[in-house]
Design a protein around this motif. Sequence first.
Motif, mmCIF file in Angstrom:
data_model
loop_
_atom_site.group_PDB
_atom_site.id
_atom_site.type_symbol
_atom_site.label_atom_id
_atom_site.label_comp_id
_atom_site.label_asym_id
_atom_site.label_seq_id
_atom_site.Cartn_x
_atom_site.Cartn_y
_atom_site.Cartn_z
ATOM 1 N N ARG A 1 61.360 -12.745 126.138
ATOM 2 C CA ARG A 1 60.028 -13.102 125.654
ATOM 3 C C ARG A 1 58.970 -12.076 126.055
ATOM 4 O O ARG A 1 57.899 -12.030 125.445
ATOM 5 C CB ARG A 1 59.652 -14.498 126.144
ATOM 6 N N ALA A 2 59.268 -11.268 127.053
ATOM 7 C CA ALA A 2 58.374 -10.158 127.398
ATOM 8 C C ALA A 2 58.652 -8.950 126.497
ATOM 9 O O ALA A 2 57.727 -8.336 125.953
ATOM 10 C CB ALA A 2 58.556 -9.778 128.867
ATOM 11 N N LEU A 3 59.922 -8.629 126.310
ATOM 12 C CA LEU A 3 60.297 -7.423 125.556
ATOM 13 C C LEU A 3 59.909 -7.480 124.087
ATOM 14 O O LEU A 3 59.629 -6.446 123.467
ATOM 15 C CB LEU A 3 61.806 -7.193 125.678
ATOM 16 N N ILE A 4 59.872 -8.682 123.502
ATOM 17 C CA ILE A 4 59.627 -8.785 122.058
ATOM 18 C C ILE A 4 58.246 -8.303 121.643
ATOM 19 O O ILE A 4 58.031 -8.006 120.456
ATOM 20 C CB ILE A 4 59.829 -10.236 121.553
ATOM 21 N N TRP A 5 57.307 -8.156 122.577
ATOM 22 C CA TRP A 5 55.985 -7.656 122.213
ATOM 23 C C TRP A 5 56.022 -6.182 121.824
ATOM 24 O O TRP A 5 55.034 -5.649 121.292
ATOM 25 C CB TRP A 5 55.000 -7.902 123.357
ATOM 26 N N SER A 6 57.146 -5.538 122.041
ATOM 27 C CA SER A 6 57.322 -4.152 121.584
ATOM 28 C C SER A 6 57.599 -4.065 120.085
ATOM 29 O O SER A 6 57.353 -3.030 119.459
ATOM 30 C CB SER A 6 58.493 -3.497 122.333
ATOM 31 N N LEU A 7 58.133 -5.139 119.505
ATOM 32 C CA LEU A 7 58.708 -5.064 118.159
ATOM 33 C C LEU A 7 57.762 -4.576 117.054
ATOM 34 O O LEU A 7 58.185 -3.801 116.198
ATOM 35 C CB LEU A 7 59.314 -6.425 117.785
ATOM 36 N N PRO A 8 56.485 -4.990 117.018
ATOM 37 C CA PRO A 8 55.634 -4.483 115.937
ATOM 38 C C PRO A 8 55.295 -3.000 116.048
ATOM 39 O O PRO A 8 54.769 -2.412 115.095
ATOM 40 C CB PRO A 8 54.354 -5.331 116.078
ATOM 41 N N PHE A 9 55.600 -2.385 117.184
ATOM 42 C CA PHE A 9 55.122 -1.032 117.443
ATOM 43 C C PHE A 9 56.225 0.027 117.475
ATOM 44 O O PHE A 9 55.944 1.212 117.346
ATOM 45 C CB PHE A 9 54.378 -0.998 118.794
ATOM 46 N N ILE A 10 57.477 -0.397 117.642
ATOM 47 C CA ILE A 10 58.561 0.573 117.814
ATOM 48 C C ILE A 10 58.816 1.378 116.541
ATOM 49 O O ILE A 10 58.995 2.593 116.574
ATOM 50 C CB ILE A 10 59.864 -0.133 118.240
ATOM 51 N N GLY A 11 58.841 0.704 115.385
ATOM 52 C CA GLY A 11 59.196 1.365 114.131
ATOM 53 C C GLY A 11 58.280 2.523 113.796
ATOM 54 O O GLY A 11 58.744 3.604 113.399
ATOM 55 N N GLY A 12 56.974 2.339 113.946
ATOM 56 C CA GLY A 12 56.023 3.393 113.611
ATOM 57 C C GLY A 12 56.220 4.640 114.441
ATOM 58 O O GLY A 12 56.168 5.769 113.923
ATOM 59 N N GLN A 13 56.467 4.461 115.731
ATOM 60 C CA GLN A 13 56.661 5.632 116.590
ATOM 61 C C GLN A 13 57.983 6.321 116.290
ATOM 62 O O GLN A 13 58.079 7.552 116.363
ATOM 63 C CB GLN A 13 56.563 5.259 118.063
ATOM 64 N N MET A 14 59.004 5.548 115.909
ATOM 65 C CA MET A 14 60.285 6.153 115.540
ATOM 66 C C MET A 14 60.146 7.009 114.286
ATOM 67 O O MET A 14 60.688 8.122 114.210
ATOM 68 C CB MET A 14 61.340 5.072 115.294
ATOM 69 N N ILE A 15 59.432 6.505 113.306
ATOM 70 C CA ILE A 15 59.255 7.244 112.057
ATOM 71 C C ILE A 15 58.414 8.494 112.285
ATOM 72 O O ILE A 15 58.674 9.548 111.698
ATOM 73 C CB ILE A 15 58.631 6.334 110.982
ATOM 74 N N ALA A 16 57.413 8.412 113.162
ATOM 75 C CA ALA A 16 56.603 9.593 113.486
ATOM 76 C C ALA A 16 57.464 10.678 114.125
ATOM 77 O O ALA A 16 57.367 11.859 113.780
ATOM 78 C CB ALA A 16 55.459 9.204 114.418
ATOM 79 N N THR A 17 58.327 10.270 115.060
ATOM 80 C CA THR A 17 59.216 11.233 115.720
ATOM 81 C C THR A 17 60.195 11.829 114.714
ATOM 82 O O THR A 17 60.440 13.041 114.706
ATOM 83 C CB THR A 17 60.000 10.547 116.861
ATOM 84 N N THR A 18 60.744 10.981 113.844
ATOM 85 C CA THR A 18 61.668 11.450 112.814
ATOM 86 C C THR A 18 60.994 12.436 111.877
ATOM 87 O O THR A 18 61.599 13.431 111.459
ATOM 88 C CB THR A 18 62.209 10.254 112.004
ATOM 89 N N ALA A 19 59.726 12.178 111.544
ATOM 90 C CA ALA A 19 58.984 13.081 110.660
ATOM 91 C C ALA A 19 58.846 14.465 111.277
ATOM 92 O O ALA A 19 59.061 15.486 110.607
ATOM 93 C CB ALA A 19 57.605 12.491 110.363
ATOM 94 N N ALA A 20 58.501 14.512 112.563
ATOM 95 C CA ALA A 20 58.369 15.797 113.243
ATOM 96 C C ALA A 20 59.707 16.540 113.264
ATOM 97 O O ALA A 20 59.774 17.753 113.038
ATOM 98 C CB ALA A 20 57.843 15.590 114.663
ATOM 99 N N GLN A 21 60.797 15.797 113.522
ATOM 100 C CA GLN A 21 62.123 16.406 113.526
ATOM 101 C C GLN A 21 62.494 16.914 112.133
ATOM 102 O O GLN A 21 63.018 18.022 111.981
ATOM 103 C CB GLN A 21 63.159 15.386 113.992
ATOM 104 N N SER A 22 62.209 16.102 111.118
ATOM 105 C CA SER A 22 62.599 16.435 109.740
ATOM 106 C C SER A 22 61.893 17.683 109.234
ATOM 107 O O SER A 22 62.443 18.432 108.429
ATOM 108 C CB SER A 22 62.277 15.262 108.804
ATOM 109 N N MET A 23 60.661 17.902 109.709
ATOM 110 C CA MET A 23 59.889 19.065 109.269
ATOM 111 C C MET A 23 60.145 20.297 110.130
ATOM 112 O O MET A 23 59.537 21.335 109.924
ATOM 113 C CB MET A 23 58.398 18.729 109.261
ATOM 114 N N GLY A 24 61.041 20.153 111.114
ATOM 115 C CA GLY A 24 61.377 21.297 111.949
ATOM 116 C C GLY A 24 60.317 21.629 112.977
ATOM 117 O O GLY A 24 60.274 22.762 113.480
ATOM 118 N N LYS A 25 59.465 20.657 113.322
ATOM 119 C CA LYS A 25 58.398 20.879 114.296
ATOM 120 C C LYS A 25 58.950 20.613 115.695
ATOM 121 O O LYS A 25 58.901 19.490 116.209
ATOM 122 C CB LYS A 25 57.203 19.969 114.003
#
Length: 458
Positions: A361-385
Amino acid sequence: MNEKNIDLLANEPVYKAIVKLSIPMVMGMMVQVFYNLVDTYFIGMLGDSSQLAASNIALPIFILLMGIASIIGTGASSYISRCLGSKDYEQANKTTSISAGLLLMIAIIVTVLGLAFCKPLVKSLGASGDTYEYTYQYVSIMLVGSIAVIGNFAFGQLLRAEGNAVKSMMGMVIGTILNLILDPIFIFKFNLGVSGAALATIIGNLVGFIYYLACFIKGNTVLKIKLRLFSFDKKILGEIFKIGLPSSFNQILMGVATIVANNIAIKYGTQTVAGMGVAAKIMMIGTFIFIGFSTGCQPIIGYSYGAGNLNRAKEVIKIGTRLTCIIGIVLLGVFAISSPILIGLFTKEPQVIDKGTVILRALIWSLPFIGGQMIATTAAQSMGKAVPAMILSISRQGLLYIPLLLILNAVLGFNGFIYAQPATDIIMRVLSSIYISKIFAKELLNINGNIDPKDTLI
């Protein structure tokens, strides 16, 4: 050349392209979650909290192996997607072939070194007393089969680089079904306990790895593995490692963070370690859904960037972020209501259920926020940055989580310990959005000489 996959990356409407690539990946990721939950379920049936705790203590080894696989899988996938976007198919195939050779060499090194230092490694994970022998057995088997784990994870990523999400999912499905069949046989029939779960995991990964290898060698894929194309090409190696290493740092830091958390948790008792392990496995449902979406977005972003279509790349990030946020909110509500029931599926020990429920019940407060940061990191990787990708990769678990974990645990005790991860993810979501917006602003400035702030908002 498979023009259907290329057309999906280049011309399909963004929302449809994300769904077509992400849904098979999400399904495959759910198979992976099921894979982990099945292990936890059968180990929990043993009624031994020490074995349940041992499987959680050993988890960083699996994470570290996936991190090593990410060096090649993520690094090569990023470059392959950009090569496909610029129509350089020969370079894409050469990168795939070189990646296969590197994986084999790295896996052999990891196995030899891991087994040589296995005992001190197990102690550093936080295993002691009743959990030490069970953890040692689990870790030893994982290290012997490291080539299967590394190869399975990395080759699945390489298939996704060409937009071949279905074959990538199939490899995961095959391995998981086999694991499901073997788990009860090894754990109960052969009386191997937690070691049986590790053995079933390795065999499942090995079969998935063989399937992927067959796809590249003989299957109907854009990319092919050819021995004659293997070489130590400096350009390709540079492209692989400049993106792959930051990605692997993220995975490795996840493993390190889990080790730190386990060493803190053991001070609150074996039941806390067991409960935390079950809660973490349940949290994988959300995390792996987001991984599915971010990996589904990766080839579209990489292809679009390679083709010079920044607007399409930016739109992928926006839509992917919105989708994962909505899913995260829904999962938060579901898990909040059903936490005791979910934890109780994997153990009948009241203390473990109580601890696991509080932690979940403490950890679930991460759920709305994890996806956005993952996609941001993936974007930087995908563009070769490379530098932005490295900063985003190491910030979540390294620069933020571990210090927050230590500080909050020292100041607030158990509550600080369990809320350190949600605090980290909220901060990272804000920082990753700002950072990726700055990357696009710089790219647009280089192209147009001026920018509209609305065009860079992610």
